[in-house]
Each structure stands twice: as C-alpha cells, then as structure tokens.
Design a protein around this motif. Structure first.
Motif, PDB file in Angstrom:
ATOM      1  N   LEU A 327       0.682 -39.184   0.691  1.00  0.00           N
ATOM      2  CA  LEU A 327      -0.099 -38.488  -0.335  1.00  0.00           C
ATOM      3  C   LEU A 327       0.112 -39.236  -1.651  1.00  0.00           C
ATOM      4  O   LEU A 327       1.225 -39.324  -2.153  1.00  0.00           O
ATOM      5  CB  LEU A 327       0.374 -37.040  -0.484  1.00  0.00           C
ATOM      6  CG  LEU A 327       0.217 -36.135   0.735  1.00  0.00           C
ATOM      7  CD1 LEU A 327       0.686 -34.720   0.410  1.00  0.00           C
ATOM      8  CD2 LEU A 327      -1.217 -36.094   1.207  1.00  0.00           C
ATOM      9  N   VAL A 355       5.193 -36.432   6.360  1.00  0.00           N
ATOM     10  CA  VAL A 355       4.333 -36.366   5.179  1.00  0.00           C
ATOM     11  C   VAL A 355       5.193 -36.717   3.979  1.00  0.00           C
ATOM     12  O   VAL A 355       6.328 -36.257   3.876  1.00  0.00           O
ATOM     13  CB  VAL A 355       3.755 -34.944   4.990  1.00  0.00           C
ATOM     14  CG1 VAL A 355       2.909 -34.875   3.727  1.00  0.00           C
ATOM     15  CG2 VAL A 355       2.943 -34.521   6.197  1.00  0.00           C
ATOM     16  N   GLY A 356       4.660 -37.517   3.086  1.00  0.00           N
ATOM     17  CA  GLY A 356       5.420 -37.817   1.887  1.00  0.00           C
ATOM     18  C   GLY A 356       4.634 -38.725   0.967  1.00  0.00           C
ATOM     19  O   GLY A 356       3.493 -39.083   1.253  1.00  0.00           O
ATOM     20  N   GLU A 357       5.255 -39.070  -0.154  1.00  0.00           N
ATOM     21  CA  GLU A 357       4.614 -40.028  -1.052  1.00  0.00           C
ATOM     22  C   GLU A 357       5.276 -41.381  -0.839  1.00  0.00           C
ATOM     23  O   GLU A 357       6.143 -41.527   0.013  1.00  0.00           O
ATOM     24  CB  GLU A 357       4.738 -39.559  -2.498  1.00  0.00           C
ATOM     25  CG  GLU A 357       6.157 -39.329  -2.948  1.00  0.00           C
ATOM     26  CD  GLU A 357       6.248 -38.715  -4.342  1.00  0.00           C
ATOM     27  OE1 GLU A 357       5.254 -38.703  -5.071  1.00  0.00           O
ATOM     28  OE2 GLU A 357       7.332 -38.248  -4.693  1.00  0.00           O
TER      29      GLU A 357
ATOM     30  N   PRO B 426       2.208 -33.965  -3.187  1.00  0.00           N
ATOM     31  CA  PRO B 426       2.599 -35.305  -2.741  1.00  0.00           C
ATOM     32  C   PRO B 426       4.100 -35.548  -2.785  1.00  0.00           C
ATOM     33  O   PRO B 426       4.592 -36.452  -2.114  1.00  0.00           O
ATOM     34  CB  PRO B 426       1.876 -36.231  -3.718  1.00  0.00           C
ATOM     35  CG  PRO B 426       1.632 -35.407  -4.926  1.00  0.00           C
ATOM     36  CD  PRO B 426       1.456 -33.996  -4.447  1.00  0.00           C
ATOM     37  N   THR B 427       4.836 -34.769  -3.580  1.00  0.00           N
ATOM     38  CA  THR B 427       6.269 -35.025  -3.676  1.00  0.00           C
ATOM     39  C   THR B 427       7.039 -34.366  -2.535  1.00  0.00           C
ATOM     40  O   THR B 427       8.245 -34.497  -2.440  1.00  0.00           O
ATOM     41  CB  THR B 427       6.832 -34.514  -5.017  1.00  0.00           C
ATOM     42  OG1 THR B 427       6.622 -33.107  -5.078  1.00  0.00           O
ATOM     43  CG2 THR B 427       6.140 -35.169  -6.194  1.00  0.00           C
ATOM     44  N   ALA B 428       6.330 -33.650  -1.703  1.00  0.00           N
ATOM     45  CA  ALA B 428       6.991 -33.009  -0.569  1.00  0.00           C
ATOM     46  C   ALA B 428       7.318 -34.049   0.489  1.00  0.00           C
ATOM     47  O   ALA B 428       6.611 -35.038   0.638  1.00  0.00           O
ATOM     48  CB  ALA B 428       6.099 -31.930   0.018  1.00  0.00           C
ATOM     49  N   LYS B 429       8.392 -33.808   1.202  1.00  0.00           N
ATOM     50  CA  LYS B 429       8.753 -34.689   2.322  1.00  0.00           C
ATOM     51  C   LYS B 429       8.866 -33.820   3.564  1.00  0.00           C
ATOM     52  O   LYS B 429       9.713 -32.928   3.629  1.00  0.00           O
ATOM     53  CB  LYS B 429      10.114 -35.337   2.043  1.00  0.00           C
ATOM     54  CG  LYS B 429      10.039 -36.768   1.566  1.00  0.00           C
ATOM     55  CD  LYS B 429      11.354 -37.482   1.905  1.00  0.00           C
ATOM     56  CE  LYS B 429      11.229 -38.976   1.734  1.00  0.00           C
ATOM     57  NZ  LYS B 429      11.246 -39.401   0.331  1.00  0.00           N
ATOM     58  N   LEU B 430       8.010 -34.074   4.526  1.00  0.00           N
ATOM     59  CA  LEU B 430       8.022 -33.252   5.732  1.00  0.00           C
ATOM     60  C   LEU B 430       8.237 -34.138   6.948  1.00  0.00           C
ATOM     61  O   LEU B 430       7.655 -35.214   7.041  1.00  0.00           O
ATOM     62  CB  LEU B 430       6.687 -32.514   5.898  1.00  0.00           C
ATOM     63  CG  LEU B 430       6.133 -31.776   4.684  1.00  0.00           C
ATOM     64  CD1 LEU B 430       4.833 -31.082   5.053  1.00  0.00           C
ATOM     65  CD2 LEU B 430       7.126 -30.760   4.173  1.00  0.00           C
TER      66      LEU B 430
END
Lengths: 414, 494
Positions: A327, A355-357, B426-430
């Motif tokens: 993202l 999921v991440g930046e 966007p700063t989330a980490k999954l």
C-alpha cells in the motif's frame, strides 16, 4: 421485496436485458435465451453475494452501453504498445474480428462461437451477446508457438459493450503461448470469456496484459480444464480499467496436472481491480501455484479472492497460494480472501498473505548508498513484483510488460 | 504435567467407550411451557424479578429477532430448528434460595463431584494438588441449566471490590452497571442468535473488576446443560475497569441426550485503559453419536471491546464438543495500543461440524492482534476456520499475525480456511499463513518404532500440533484440554 423500487443493480440488469430483447438475431438462439432468463431471475450480483463481497458492479448502472457496431476509429495505433511482440496476431476491435490488422496464425479460425451453458452472471452476459471470437485448436504434438490475441476497445461519445468468446483447445502433447492483451480508449465494457481445454501432456502458457482505458470496465472469465500431465501456466498483469474483475476457474481433471495462476495488479486513482480464482483439484497428484501481487496507490482498491478446492479423490494434492500487497498511499485499500476447501487428507496445501508499505529499513539502505528516494522506491517496487514476473519465459512479452510497468510507475509518480 | 504423560494418561482413562460425561441428573425441574412468545419473555423476566427496563430491552430484542432470518452463510448444515418446540426457562426447584453450600441440593453437588469440580471452598478444580500459598484458588460460579446455584469465594472477592455473581442477580443488585454495559458490545439486534439470546437469556455470569484491581483468583464458570429440550441462553458480561486484570475460565460438559439441544450464548467483554481480560474456554458438550444423532447446536456470539488505551483481551478456546459449533470470539480494538489475541483448537470427529474463528477489527493506532488457530478434522466431520482481520483508515501502525493450521485424519473429513483480510491503512503490517496437512507418516513411524501404539502416537502428535494454543490455557485447563483432545480423537485412527 418485490414492492420496493428497483435498485441500481436491478436497473443495470434491466439495461442489458432490454438490449438483448431488442435483438431478434440473438434471441433466436435457445442457449442465449436461457442465459437471459437466468440473468432475469438472478440479476447482476450485488455485494450481498459472497463471491462479490468486495466488488460492486454499481458503476455499471446508469451507463447505456450499446452493442458493438461498425467503427470509424479502429484504434490500430494502440497496437504500438505491443509492437515488441512479433509473430502472428488476431485483432478484435470492439469485440469484432478486424481482418486488416490481423495476421492470422495457423490452426485458428474466427466467427460466432459455440456456446456452452454458463452459470455466473458475468459469463451469462457473455453467453447472451457473444457473437464473435477466436477459435484456436492446436493438433496433437504440435507446437503452436506464439499467438497474440489483441482486444481493442474504442468508444466515442457512446459507451459500447462487447462480449467476445474465445475457445482454445490444445490436443494431447500440444504447446502454445497465448498472449492476450486488452487496450483501448473511451468508455466501454470488455467482457470476454475464454473456454480452455488442455489435453493430456499439453501445455498452454497464457500471458495477459489488461491495460484497458481508464474509463473502461473489464469483466473477464477464464474456464480452463486441464487433463492428465497437462499444464495451464498463466500470468495476468492488470494496469487499466476503472473497474476490473478477472475470474479464473481452473479444473485439474487428470493426474499430475498443473495450474499456475499468477498475477500482478498495479492500480492508482480510483481504480478497482479484483482477481478471483478457483482452482478445483479433482484428480490426485496435481499441483497448483498462485503468486498474486498488488501495488496500490491513490484511492485505488485491490481485491484478491483465491479458492483452492480439493476433492475427496484428489490425494497427494500440492497447492500453494501467496498473496502480497504494497500500500503506497493512505487511501488505498486491499481486500484479500485466500480460501482453502479441503476434502482429502493426504494433501499439502498452504497459503500466505501479507500487507504492508515499503520497508523503511530497505529504503534507508538504498538511500544510504546514494540512491535518491524516488529511485529507491522504484527499485523496491520492481523487486516486489519480480517474483510474479520472473517465471515469464517469453522474452518479448516480458519486455512489453516491464515497459508497461515502468510507464505505469512514471505515470503515478510524476 | 509433561505432555507425554498427560496424553498417555488420557488415552488410558478414556478406554471406556462412549461419552464419558454422558450421565444425567434427576432433579425436579421448574419448566416454563414450550414455545417462544412475549408471554414467555414476560414470565422469564418476572421469575428473575427484573426491573421494567430489562423486560423492555428483552421485548425489543424479541421484536428484532422476529424480523430476522437465520443466517445461512456458514458451512454448517442442520435440520431446521423449531424454536417453538423448546422450553425457554428451566430452573432446578429450590426451597428459599440457597444461603450456603449446605442448602444446595445434594443431587447437584454429587453431579459436580462426578464432573470433578468440587464446589467446596479451598478445593481446586479437578483435584489438582497445589501446595499451600503457591497458587491462588479458583472461584466457581456454577450454572446448572439456567440458574446459578452457588457462588463461592464471594467474600474474598468482595474484599477487593470484585463483583462476581449470576447476571440475574447483577440486574437486581447492580442495575446501573448492567444497564450501562449490556448490549454495548453485542447489541440486542446484532445477529439472529444474539437477538434470540437477548430476548430469552436466563442466566450467566457478571464480572466487574474495579479500577486498578488485579482479581485475586481465577474466575470460573462451569456450564452444564441438563433437562431435555431446554435451550441454554447464557449471557456473560465482564467489565474490567482501568488498570485491572482478570482471568476467566469457562468449561462445559453436557449429559448424553437424543434430541438436539440449542445453545445460543452471548459473551460481552469490556476492557478499559490498561485493563487485561483473559477468557479461556474448554467446550465439550455432547457431540452426538457416531451417526451424528443428538448433540448440541452451539451458536455463540462472543465479542470484546478494547475501549481503553493499552487494553488487552485474550481469547483461548479448546472446542472438542457439540454437533455444531458456530462461534467467532472477536476483538474490537478501539483504544490506542490495544491488543487482541485469539488462540483456538477445534477438534471435530464423526459427523461434527465446526465453523469457528475470530474477527480482529483494528480501529485505534498501533493496535496489535495475534491469531493462532489449529483445526483437527477426523471421521466424517467438517472443520472451518473463518476469520476476519480488518484495518480501518485511522489504525496507523496496526499489526496482525495470523496462523491457521489444519490437520486431517482420515479421508472422509473436510478442513476449510476462509480468512478475510481487509486493510485500509498503508502503515499496517499484516501477515497470514495457513497450512493443511495430515499427520506425517515419518512422525507416526518414529513414535511407533519407540513402542507407542498408533493411538498414543496420534495423541502425542496432536498435542504437539496444538501446543502453541494449549500453553495459553491456565494450568488446570491445559491438563483437562490435553485429555479432551486425546479422548475426542479416540478411535479415529487405525
């Protein structure tokens, strides 16, 4: 329920049905009529339906799509984007075969397709309207080499919809690389269906570039049946369309079959793209691989839904699915549903999702070596995509796709 | 107790076939007529001596329920439930209301003894011997069908200001607290089964931990479904005020019965700033016979609201029983830096169906969640993990790690994984990973060649497979859970 006024999806359904009713030629075919009846009954899907939980077809409502008709603008200039891919080509403009731009390959005919019964709403639409398509049949043991199938959408003031139906059949031991690209300009609905049969020991490589116009809609389905020791190896790159959904249904029907459904979706602005797969392991000892990457900027939304179904008989199944999303903006969204449905015990199935930046440490590493931030970001995004792009063996196509990705990156990082 | 010894012990003690806890107790029952209507709800409310607002709340929930349809999205299948053929109120007949344990019906006490939960003060769950002063004792709020019959350790708890009582009592004694929090996590019209529960719930536990208090003992409720044809509709509400800490255990066994029994509980947890709630469940209700006849239908709504900053809720569950399990203990992570955890083992055999998982909704900044789910399917059962991780736009720095593993034993069962991962920041980490496999032949061979029987070997391997979850359980439960796993899988290999 019946008393309430029609909602957006009902209106959209009605629009397509009215266009169908107005065409006596289409109505003459009983398969089409049944498809229309089914659609009238079930309607276009809403987000209340599990399979469409993340993707809304509402933007289709209120657009009066016209059937494809003779066009003044053939959009041949669009083909420059895939000029790097040599060899024979079949070109469709607004769903109609364009003889002038085509350079017909062997084993290929075009024309009104044979229609199988379909079930899901998007394929029903195709069944109602499909009146042209490519029919590729590679004889046993023959290497059909490379065929480029280009679909151009060109719409002026009036939005158009087209529904080509392509059939690809590889006889035992045959090989083919099918490169399927969608390009265009204007507002149109591109709704192709691919019926694919891969016979024993045959191998189909299906490379797809969806770079439809930014106002376009792309709703495609692939239904592939893979026989014993057959391989269906596909990669789909999604860059275009305002709303896109690619569905791939692969059925591994014979022992030691293989299906690779890889994809990358690069989205920006208000784009919405959905990559939905169903891999049905119906026979023992088959393998399926999926690597799906999303790079999302702007207010875009990426969707991945992947289901691996393992039937009782499909012992020794090896299924793997990896879905990753980057993202790059605060308003982007990813929705992912990797699903396993397993009825056999001697299987090895796994999936992963992340999921991440962009990783701050990695960025710092590159910047500390004197690489400016924009370039560093570009390097990391390319590295992220490499895993999905690497398996593409066809050099020309890979170059075209990488070029398209670079152009996309420049377009979204001015 | 070392896992190996426990497993062996479990297998040994389980050689008597059938459902070990399948006995029933003859106690005179006070039954309401079958069926569900406003009058029944009024009757329940009247029997419970409830204030008018509670009745109004129930009736509102009932009205909402009438408008709802039974959900059909899960993968469980069952014949239609006739909601009019059930008793909605059943209470053991009592004299004046027990003042102390001496007044409790001796039949009941004997039953609890059979179950291995001595109610007497200072006795510890399952007779585990613990040296004086080494561990705090456990308080039990026993639910016999619908009415809590005895609550122990009240005085110790009262000293620290902890309220631990049947919810019906809380409605009478602490109406302001109940009114403030009931339905604030699971609204009356949340879903079909929650609405039904809100209308007809008869009992359950109420826990209130005041500010800054660390609950001096582990709280435990022993649920047990008895009388034929009574659905159980417990309602549990746990409130942990700022800086408090509580560990709550819920365990269940049920007597063997032929007809399906409906169970639709609602559990609501509220954690304020820096509060921690640990909720552990061992569920072993009657799963039905080998052909799937009988067995409990378990439709549960469990949800926690982490309202305060740095609050934490941890769900741990071991699900071996019930014909149908439909439950998704969830965490709504509202407070910044709040933490949600879900550790689950679900075992299905014969024709059991389990559709279970969790929801982690990240709303606050730097919220973190961990999901570890272990599903084991054997026989002709189906086991589904269904979970959602949702990151809302303002959940900066949210973090999730999910791991769901499935183990298949036999080729007639099914294992399914349906995760939903939705990220809008966007700063989330999954991270999510899932695997499905069978017990490896080389693992089995290794155990067999060291002299373990096939069944012992499977018990050992399964316990290893579930270790990450079992270690989250309080010690007494961990022992019971290991036994349950082995007993449940008995006869599924060979």
């Amino acid at each position: 329920m019946s008393a309430s006024p029609p909602n957006a999806m009902q209106l959209a359904t009605t629009g397509f049905l009215a266009r169908f009713e107005g065409n006596s030629g289409l109505r003459a075919n009983p398969v089409r009529r049944r498809a229309a009846e089914t659609l009238r009954h079930v309607g276009l899907p809403t987000q209340r339906e599990e399979a469409w939980h993340f993707t809304s077809l509402r933007p289709l409502a209120g657009i009066a799509f016209q059937g494809a008709h003779a066009v003044h603008d053939h959009g041949h200039d669009l083909l420059a984007r895939v000029a790097g891919i040599g060899g024979p080509r079949i070109v469709f403009v607004n769903g109609r075969h364009d003889t002038a731009a085509s350079e017909m390959p062997d084993f290929t005919t075009v024309g009104e397709p044979a229609l199988d019964e379909t079930e899901d709403a998007v394929s029903l639409l195709n069944t109602m309207f499909a009146d042209d398509g490519a029919h590729i049949e590679i004889p046993p043991g023959v290497d059909g080499e490379t065929i480029l199938l280009a679909s151009l959408g060109v719409a002026g003031a009036e939005p158009v919809a087209f529904h080509p139906r392509h059939r690809v059949r590889l006889h035992p031991g045959a090989r083919l690389t099918l490169i399927d690209v969608s390009l265009g300009r204007g507002t149109y609905l591109n709704n192709p269906v691919f019926d694919i049969e891969v016979a024993e020991g045959a191998m189909l490589t299906h490379l797809r570039l969806q770079d439809d116009a930014t106002d376009a809609f792309h709703l495609s389905s692939v239904r592939a049946t893979i026989a014993s020791r057959g391989t269906y190896d596909s990669f789909a790159l999604t860059l275009g369309a305002r709303l896109a959904r690619m569905e791939v249904h692969a059925r591994l029907a014979g022992v030691h079959g293989a299906a690779h459904l890889n994809a990358a979706q690069l989205l920006g602005g208000i784009q919405h793209a959905d990559f939905t797969t169903v891999v049905a392991h119906d026979a023992p000892s088959c393998a399926s691989r999926q690597t799906v990457k999303n790079v999302l900027t702007g207010k875009s939304r990426g969707v991945f839904q992947g289901r691996i179904e393992v039937a009782r008989a499909a012992q020794k199944t090896d299924g793997y699915q990896m879905n990753q999303a980057l993202l790059l903006s605060p308003d982007a969204e990813i929705d992912s549903k990797p699903q396993l449905q397993i009825y056999a015990d001697d299987v090895k199935c796994s999936h992963g999702a992340t999921v991440g930046e962009l990783d701050a440490d990695q960025l710092f590493y590159l910047r500390s070596r004197g690489i400016a931030e924009p370039a560093a970001r570009a390097i990391l995004v390319r590295a992220f995509l490499a895993e999905a792009l690497d398996p593409i063996a066809h050099e020309d196509t890979r170059a075209v796709m990488e070029h398209a990705i670079d152009a996309w990156w420049k377009g979204h990082n001015p | 107790m070392p896992a190996v010894a426990a497993t062996l012990d479990a297998v040994q003690s389980a050689t008597e076939s059938g459902y070990k806890w399948g006995f029933s107790t003859d106690i005179e029952m006070d039954l309401a007529p079958k069926g569900l209507n406003e009058d029944i709800i009024r009757l329940i409310s009247e029997r419970k001596d409830e204030p008018a607002w509670m009745l109004a709340w129930r009736l509102k929930a009932y009205a909402a329920w009438l408008q709802m349809e039974e959900p059909d999205w899960s993968s469980v299948e069952h014949p239609p439930i006739d909601y009019q053929a059930l008793h909605y109120y059943a209470a053991p007949k009592k004299k004046a209301g027990p003042k102390s344990l001496d007044e409790v019906d001796p039949e009941l006490l004997r039953m609890y003894e059979k179950l291995g939960i001595p109610l007497k003060e200072r006795a510890i769950l399952a007779g585990v011997e613990i040296p004086e002063g080494e561990r705090p004792p456990i308080a039990i709020d026993a639910v016999f069908d619908s009415v809590s019959v005895a609550t122990t350790f009240r005085s110790t708890l009262a000293k620290s200001g902890v309220i631990f009582c049947p919810i019906s009592e809380a409605i009478r004694e602490h109406p302001d607290l109940v009114k403030q929090y009931i339905g604030s996590v699971v609204p009356a019209g949340d879903n079909y089964f929650a609405a039904l529960n809100s209308a007809v719930f008869t009992d359950g536990s109420f826990v209130f931990i005041p500010k800054g208090v660390r609950c001096p003992m582990e709280l435990s409720t022993y649920f047990r479904i008895n009388a034929q044809n009574t659905g159980q509709f417990e309602r549990t509400l746990i409130i942990a005020e700022a800086g408090s800490h509580v560990s709550y255990l819920e365990g269940c066994t049920a007597p063997q019965r032929d007809e399906n029994q409906l169970h639709a509980a609602v559990v609501e947890l509220v954690a304020m700033d820096d509060a921690t709630i640990k909720y552990s469940t061992v569920q072993n209700w009657y799963p039905g016979d080998a052909e799937g006849r009988g067995g409990i239908y378990n439709f549960v709504t469990k949800r926690a609201a982490c309202r305060g900053a740095r609050s934490k809720v941890s769900w741990t569950q071991v699900e071996t029983g019930s014909a149908i399990t439909w439950k998704y203990p969830s965490c709504i992570l509202i407070g910044d830096d709040s933490v949600g955890e879900f550790y689950s083992v679900a075992v299905t055999t014969n024709r059991q169906q389990a559709d279970t998982g969790t929801k982690m909704i990240h709303i606050g900044r730097n919220t973190r969640s961990t999901i570890v789910s272990k599903g084991i399917s054997a026989g002709r059962s189906n086991n589904t993990y269904r979970g959602q991780v949702k990151v809302m736009p303002k959940a900066h720095g949210a973090r999730n790690h999910t791991q769901c593993d499935s183990l298949l034993i036999g080729d007639q069962c099914g294992a399914h994984t349906v995760p939903y991962i939705e990220c809008r920041n966007p700063t989330a980490k999954l991270e999510h990973e899932a695997t499905t496999s069978k017990i490896a032949d080389d693992q089995l061979f290794y155990c067999r060649q060291r002299g373990l029987s096939a069944e012992d070997a499977v018990g050992l391997i399964v316990n290893g497979f579930c270790k990450e979850v079992l270690k989250e359980l309080p010690m007494e439960f961990a022992v019971e859970a290991q036994k349950l796993l082995a007993v449940s899988l008995e006869g599924s290999v060979g």
